[in-house]
Write an enzyme that holds these catalytic residues in place. Structure first.
Site, PDB file in Angstrom:
ATOM      1  CG  HIS A   1      -0.242  -0.106   2.529  1.00 40.68           C
ATOM      2  ND1 HIS A   1      -0.868   0.169   3.717  1.00 40.68           N
ATOM      3  CD2 HIS A   1       1.026  -0.447   2.853  1.00 40.68           C
ATOM      4  CE1 HIS A   1      -0.038  -0.017   4.723  1.00 40.68           C
ATOM      5  NE2 HIS A   1       1.126  -0.387   4.220  1.00 40.68           N
ATOM      6  CG  HIS A   2       3.912   1.985   2.273  1.00 40.56           C
ATOM      7  ND1 HIS A   2       3.190   2.879   3.017  1.00 40.56           N
ATOM      8  CD2 HIS A   2       4.259   0.965   3.112  1.00 40.56           C
ATOM      9  CE1 HIS A   2       3.103   2.421   4.267  1.00 40.56           C
ATOM     10  NE2 HIS A   2       3.737   1.267   4.337  1.00 40.56           N
ATOM     11  CB  ALA A   3       3.792   1.374  -4.739  1.00 39.41           C
TER      12      ALA A   3
END
Length: 593
Positions: free
Chosen positions: A136-138
């Site tokens: 979920h960080h990209a």
């Protein structure tokens, strides 16, 4: 009476082969451990287990920029080392290294998330699981926080094609900044994140970060402090999610189930138990809205596997034994070997007054959000054509000149368990790959397997799940170099006995155990009247010169009563008298049991 949920589970066995680096906390092997536990508990028999198609570069460009996806396609560790300035534009130092196969690894997680969203869109499943997803960080044009491709956003974009509103829920200890940023300006996606806030990566997710423009009010952030326990988490999670569901009325939910919020995580700082974490999943399931559960963070891998296996059971509504059954990674769960991640005695910095203040602010935010915002009516865009996977097919065909068949094409030929028969009778057409062209002329397949070679599950060889179950019962399990005879008893009671008295009686004798050797010779000769006789005529295990040889034959009913020996070299194998098996092909890789 409640309707039984249709559940799909996406897993690609190759996801565990990738490695961020020896000292890197992210271990893709945890997905293999979780799947091994799921299989050991027999949970795979209660859902549709599907190998996802790999996401293509074109599909990734639905969200990510062209130059970033093309960089991931060509980057290698050597290239990143030669051109560090160029690599640093897209990769964030040691957190996101350019390891071997980074694009292929990303295509697995993204492929499962896109395929799972399509399955919900088409009404084929009520609940979908992809523990390989949830990265979920990209960002749109860069990797961040161990994440290269934002598969969560791709799943949401796919769901938005059919659903007016989609809810994204994140219970990872880190703020879901990539997903929030992607949908910060729209009212069709509400993002809700429960996370550690303060001097902690990524540093975003303040309670006052609520979105902008049309998306104002649709980003809900619940910043928490160190040491939050099950009771405190439940006390804020359930009221907030009740308000969100009542106000937003989503058509589908994407839930990121990162397990770094568990007690004892290598990076996380929360104090949730396994059951406290799973209670969030069970609570969201209770709303009856199509639910897509993704993986995410989690860096104490034995606890990651425990929790995702347990949450799979929760989604299935199945009770599981608290004692972990024997599986391929059994030693990881010692010394207690229990399916449990208990909370510790760490201090809880989240006072009741603090949590009440956060809940009040969120309630005021949601009060200003229009009730169930609608989207303009329009035709649903066409699905991605399945033939659009051609770019992956071309690459795979180049490396498979002998078979001229890609894995996607092979998967399409697999016959589901419920569709194994053309009629209502029990007549069965032998699997073409194992039939030999006539009742008295079977094709024998002889596979040699070194004891120390890592081998995949036997189910990948058979196209019929029942046959896979039966074959697995004749497998081998080792503990401390000794054969685990208790495994055979458990498999017989759970897998073979329920199939029928004729099958059970013939399988009660599984062969003789040799106290001096760590193998079992299991060859059954009296199952002609069962389903297995029509499909799998003999399963035998032999040892010759330290090499295990497994003989599989189909279609031969009048074979000799036993096969006593098998040479070490399959190419020199001479069939018993009366067996016109023809030529034998050597070198087939048979997976382990």
């Amino acid at each position: 009476m409640a309707t039984r949920k249709r559940i799909a589970y996406y897993y690609d066995e190759e996801v565990g082969n990738y490695n961020y680096g020896y000292m890197h906390p992210m271990k893709p092997f945890r997905m293999r451990m979780a799947h091994s536990l799921v299989s050991a508990y027999g949970l795979d028999k209660h859902m549709d287990v599907i190998r996802p198609p790999r996401a293509t570069a074109q599909e990734m460009k639905m969200f990510h920029s062209n130059d970033y996806v093309e960089f991931l396609q060509r980057v290698t560790p050597e290239l990143a080392e030669l051109e560090p300035e160029h690599a640093s534009v897209y990769l964030s130092g040691e957190d996101c290294p350019a390891f071997d196969g980074v694009f292929e690894f990303s295509s697995i997680s993204a492929g499962g998330s896109i395929a799972g969203a399509k399955r919900i869109n088409h009404g084929e499943s009520d609940i979908v699981i992809n523990w390989s997803g949830g990265l979920h960080h990209a960002k749109k044009s860069a990797a961040s926080g161990f994440c290269f491709i934002l598969d969560c956003a791709m799943a949401i974009l796919e769901l938005l094609r059919y659903h007016q509103r989609v809810l994204y829920l994140d219970i990872d200890v880190h703020h879901g900044d990539g997903v929030e940023e992607a949908f910060y300006t729209t009212d069709r996606v509400m993002t809700v994140s429960f996370h550690k806030f303060g001097d902690f990566f990524p540093g975003t997710g303040h309670v006052n970060d609520v979105g902008v423009g049309r998306g104002k009010g649709y980003a809900v952030n619940v910043p928490l402090r160190d040491g939050i326990d099950d009771e405190s988490y439940k006390g804020i999670f359930q009221p907030v999610m009740r308000m969100v569901m009542e106000r937003f009325r989503p058509g589908a939910i994407v839930m990121q189930c990162g397990t770094d919020s568990l007690s004892g995580d290598r990076i996380g700082c929360f104090n949730l138990s396994m059951r406290g974490h799973a209670a969030c999943v069970e609570f969201m399931k209770s709303f009856g809205v199509p639910l897509f559960c993704l993986g995410g963070g989690g860096y104490t891998i034995r606890n990651v596997a425990r929790t995702w296996a347990y949450e799979t059971a929760v989604l299935l509504g199945q009770e599981v034994d608290p004692v972990i059954p024997y599986n391929d990674q059994y030693d990881f769960y010692g010394p207690e070997y229990l399916l449990d991640v208990p909370a510790s005695n760490m201090d809880n910095a989240n006072s009741p007054q603090y949590l009440e203040k956060i809940m009040t602010l969120i309630a005021e935010q949601l009060r200003d959000v229009p009730h169930a915002p609608s989207a303009q009516m329009q035709a649903v865009p066409r699905d991605w054509p399945e033939d659009s996977d051609g770019e992956l097919d071309d690459d795979e065909l180049d490396t498979n000149q002998e078979t001229k068949m890609t894995r996607r094409q092979r998967d399409a030929r697999i016959v589901p368990h419920a569709e194994a028969y053309d009629t209502d009778t029990d007549e069965f057409t032998p699997i073409p790959a194992l039939s030999g062209g006539g009742q008295g002329n079977p094709q024998r397949i002889i596979c040699q397997i070194n004891r120390d070679r890592e081998r995949r599950y036997l189910s990948s060889l058979f196209l019929h799940r029942t046959l896979s179950d039966a074959a697995e019962s004749l497998g081998q399990r080792y503990a401390d170099g000794r054969l685990d005879s208790a495994y055979f008893d458990r498999v017989f009671n759970s897998r073979i006995a329920p199939l029928g008295s004729s099958v059970s009686s013939s399988y009660k004798v599984l062969g003789s155990f040799n106290s001096d050797d760590d193998y079992v010779d299991a060859l059954e000769n009296s199952i002609y009247d069962s389903l297995f006789a029509r499909t799998l005529d003999a399963i035998g295990l032999y040892q010759s010169n330290g090499v295990y040889t497994i003989v599989l034959a189909s279609g031969l009913r009048d074979r000799p009563r036993s096969i006593d020996t098998c040479p070490g070299d399959a190419s020199q194998y001479t069939p018993p008298d009366g067996d016109n098996s023809g030529n034998i092909e050597n070198g087939i890789d048979l997976p382990a049991l």
